[in-house]
Design an enzyme around this catalytic site. Structure first.
Site, mmCIF file in Angstrom:
data_model
loop_
_atom_site.group_PDB
_atom_site.id
_atom_site.type_symbol
_atom_site.label_atom_id
_atom_site.label_comp_id
_atom_site.label_asym_id
_atom_site.label_seq_id
_atom_site.Cartn_x
_atom_site.Cartn_y
_atom_site.Cartn_z
ATOM 1 N N ASP A 179 -5.184 10.819 8.860
ATOM 2 C CA ASP A 179 -3.914 10.301 9.357
ATOM 3 C C ASP A 179 -3.495 10.912 10.679
ATOM 4 O O ASP A 179 -3.713 12.093 10.927
ATOM 5 C CB ASP A 179 -2.814 10.566 8.321
ATOM 6 C CG ASP A 179 -2.894 9.594 7.162
ATOM 7 O OD1 ASP A 179 -2.692 8.394 7.409
ATOM 8 O OD2 ASP A 179 -3.175 10.020 6.037
ATOM 9 N N GLU A 217 0.854 -1.180 0.000
ATOM 10 C CA GLU A 217 0.000 0.000 0.000
ATOM 11 C C GLU A 217 0.889 1.229 0.000
ATOM 12 O O GLU A 217 1.711 1.402 0.891
ATOM 13 C CB GLU A 217 -0.861 -0.016 1.264
ATOM 14 C CG GLU A 217 -2.262 0.432 1.007
ATOM 15 C CD GLU A 217 -3.072 0.403 2.272
ATOM 16 O OE1 GLU A 217 -3.899 -0.504 2.403
ATOM 17 O OE2 GLU A 217 -2.858 1.268 3.136
#
Lengths: 374, 267
Positions: free
Chosen positions: B61, B50
């Site tokens: 995030d 990924e």
């Protein structure tokens, strides 16, 4: 997405509930001091020598800006949803202060995220929030302004959603926020429409408001949008130049993009990276704009113009000296535009300005910019 | 459906383990090193890679990945350079590759042009962190045309109706967020994770990879018993941050990856 669905549902229920509407209206009247008046700015009008200038006095709301209208509405909603904690982002600090105030009133825990650049230039409001019992968390990322505070608030919200409601301060972000915040702020325009008809005996020719995220503008414009003969103008921050990074004029330099869960005009580079922005006023220093403003722009219902830092500071002085009202630097952008166009208009015509907030918070920063030591 | 992702899951299953899916941010510490890091992860036992596309406002995030994005952006990484990186990695590797990206860079690039360029570079899947399933139709269609699968996120708070909506668009797997919140290492795992994963698999009728907050081989082993894949990100990103441009970086990442890959065995 689940938190947004929960919020949408709770809001739709609340706005249909007479008890909720009644409680909010009661607090707006007895706690915030609504309705706020409109003042005819006689000396400013004479000085400009054209259209009559009316000021919708949101600076007279408790806490000194329109932000309390939305903060109270959403904090009542938070309590109704059983959330004991609220969080908020703030740029100029006015929304943070409003949420801290509403949280204190309703007995909710409150945390406010604020970029550290904004903490510096709005130090007074940081201390005010702490006095009100809120925790203020500085955000070090990016340009350390409003956008970065929103990023951090969204992260907190998704992490603590079971206990927390995120009180977003402008007509931004994912649905239902833009619609909900506009509705809470629309009290500005509904009052002003009745008041100007009474005091000026007709509709204004022009309604002007500053546009950061766009909540005070959406609040006052909404009532006037159906009256096609009324021109609506939103004033963006022209900052210190026209290059990307030097301003926050999304309609002049932005492209459609997706930021904070909304598709709207966004200041960005060719790679889709969000640009840094600059404005003397922390509350306008944001790279995107509420999606409804994008719609009004594209359908040409509202014209968007820019006013740069120095014009805004001049207007800050002008209104202070001529009317005895120290406006917020955000609001000073709207005043600066009025100073530009009023002389070209007829004396029978009226301009209605959303005086979105008072400028006490900006006194120290203006002094610093002008080299005055306090 | 992408052959490579499908085959990677099948291979892992045959070997009686969950697929190991490491995450790194493309361009961190600089665009020139990403290919070497990707190879190191492959040698360390990655089944699927990924690759994060750095963005200025990474709202999904935590601090670790935010800083990685800042480093990558400061080093000049853009969506265009990420696709170049993928292209040069593909010259020597068949490892399936999923781009983990925010929508705006793709929006600015142009969804159709991006899909074509990503496919020709060798991307197998794309995950948009900020595109909910109700808005994912156009992206799904544009990617489907070029043979790239859309990877959708499912959160512990996702409603049944929403998880079912995911089923219509999901490819060979969905990405289940192990814990409400943002990415980043955590020491504890959410209660009831196993039941949630089983439910999501049942409702989406596809494989479930678990990520967000998985940071130790022990956690990987526990999750591997019931999930089809495990995503490990922040720990690797932290290691990259510590070592920066040190020459031993690829070796260290390979060793770290191996410790997680070995932990994916089913008992």
């Amino acid at each position: 997405m689940a938190p947004l669905e929960e919020l949408t549902e709770a809001w739709h229920e609340a706005r249909r509930d007479r008890a909720f509407r009644h409680e909010l209206a009661g607090l707006l009247e007895t706690y915030c001091g609504r309705p706020t008046p409109i003042s005819f700015a006689a000396r400013l009008t004479k000085h400009l020598g054209g259209a009559g200038v009316y000021l919708k006095r949101e600076d007279l709301c408790h806490t000194g800006a329109h932000k309390i209208n939305n903060a109270l509405g959403q904090c009542l909603l938070a309590r109704r949803m059983g959330k004991a904690r609220v969080i908020a982002e703030t740029g100029a600090g006015q929304h943070g202060v409003a949420v801290a105030t509403a949280a204190a009133l309703l007995g909710l825990r409150c945390r406010v995220y604020m970029g550290t650049e904004d903490e510096r230039r709005q130090a007074l409001n940081v201390y005010r929030m702490k006095l009100l019992g809120a925790e203020v968390v500085g955000v070090e990322a990016g340009a350390r302004t409003l956008k970065d505070a929103i990023n951090e608030s969204l992260r907190d919200w998704v992490t603590n959603v079971a206990t927390t409601h995120y009180v977003l301060g402008s007509v931004l972000g994912p649905h239902p926020y833009p619609a909900m915040v506009r509705e809470f702020q629309s009290v500005i325009g509904s009052e002003a429409l009745l008041q100007i008809r009474k005091q000026h005996r007709s509709l204004p020719k022009l309604v002007v408001a500053c546009v950061g995220g766009g909540s005070n503008a959406a609040g006052i414009f909404t009532a006037f949008v159906p009256y096609r003969q009324v021109e609506l103008v939103g004033v963006e921050a022209g900052g210190r130049g026209t290059r990307l990074g030097e301003h926050a004029a999304r309609f002049a330099g932005g492209e459609p993009g997706v930021l904070h869960g909304t598709r709207s005009y966004v200041l960005q580079d060719q790679d889709g990276l969000v640009a840094q922005t600059h404005s003397v006023s922390a509350g306008l220093d944001y790279p995107a704009v509420g999606p409804e403003h994008a719609w009004w722009h594209d359908t040409r219902r509202v014209a968007y113009v820019r006013v740069d830092d120095s014009e805004a500071v001049d207007a800050f002085h002008l209104l202070s000296e001529l009317e005895g009202i120290v406006p917020a630097l955000e609001t000073a952008h709207a005043i600066a535009y009025v100073a530009r166009v009023a002389p070209r208009m007829g004396s029978g015509q009226a301009i209605l300005v959303s005086l979105s907030g008072r400028g006490d918070k900006d006194v120290a920063e203006v002094a610093r910019l002008e080299g005055v030591t306090l | 459906m992408s052959g490579r992702i499908e085959r990677a899951f099948a291979r892992a299953r045959k070997a009686r383990r969950a697929a190991f899916i490491p995450y790194i941010t493309a361009g961190d510490p600089d665009p020139g090193r990403t290919v070497a890091l990707a190879r190191a992860l492959e040698r360390g036992g990655a089944d699927i890679l990924e690759l994060g596309v750095p963005f200025t406002d990474p709202i999904a995030d935590g601090a670790t990945n935010q800083r990685a994005a800042e480093r990558a952006l400061a080093a000049g990484t853009t969506l265009t350079t990420v696709l170049e990186t993928v292209r040069s990695f593909r010259l020597t590797s068949d490892l399936p590759l999923v781009l983990f990206t925010y929508f705006n860079p793709v929006h600015a690039y142009g969804l159709a042009r991006f899909s074509v360029d990503a496919a020709s570079a060798g991307v197998d899947g794309v995950l948009f962190t900020d595109v909910p399933v109700d808005e994912a139709g156009p992206a799904h269609e544009a990617l489907r045309r070029v043979g790239i699968e859309l990877v959708l996120l499912v959160a512990p708070t996702s409603t049944r109706a929403r998880v079912k909506a995911v089923r219509r668009l999901a490819g060979s797997f969905v990405y289940f967020v192990a814990r409400s919140g943002v990415t980043g290492a955590r020491t504890t795992l959410e209660e009831g994770l196993e039941e949630q994963v089983r439910l999501v698999r049942k409702l989406t009728k596809t494989r479930v990879a678990v990520g967000f907050g998985v940071s130790t081989p022990d956690q990987v082993t526990r999750i591997a018993q019931f999930a089809d894949g495990v995503v490990v990100g922040s720990v690797l990103v932290e290691r990259i941050a510590e070592l920066g441009d040190a020459p031993e970086l690829p070796g260290a990442i390979e060793a770290l990856a191996r410790s997680f890959a070995l932990a994916t065995r089913r008992k």
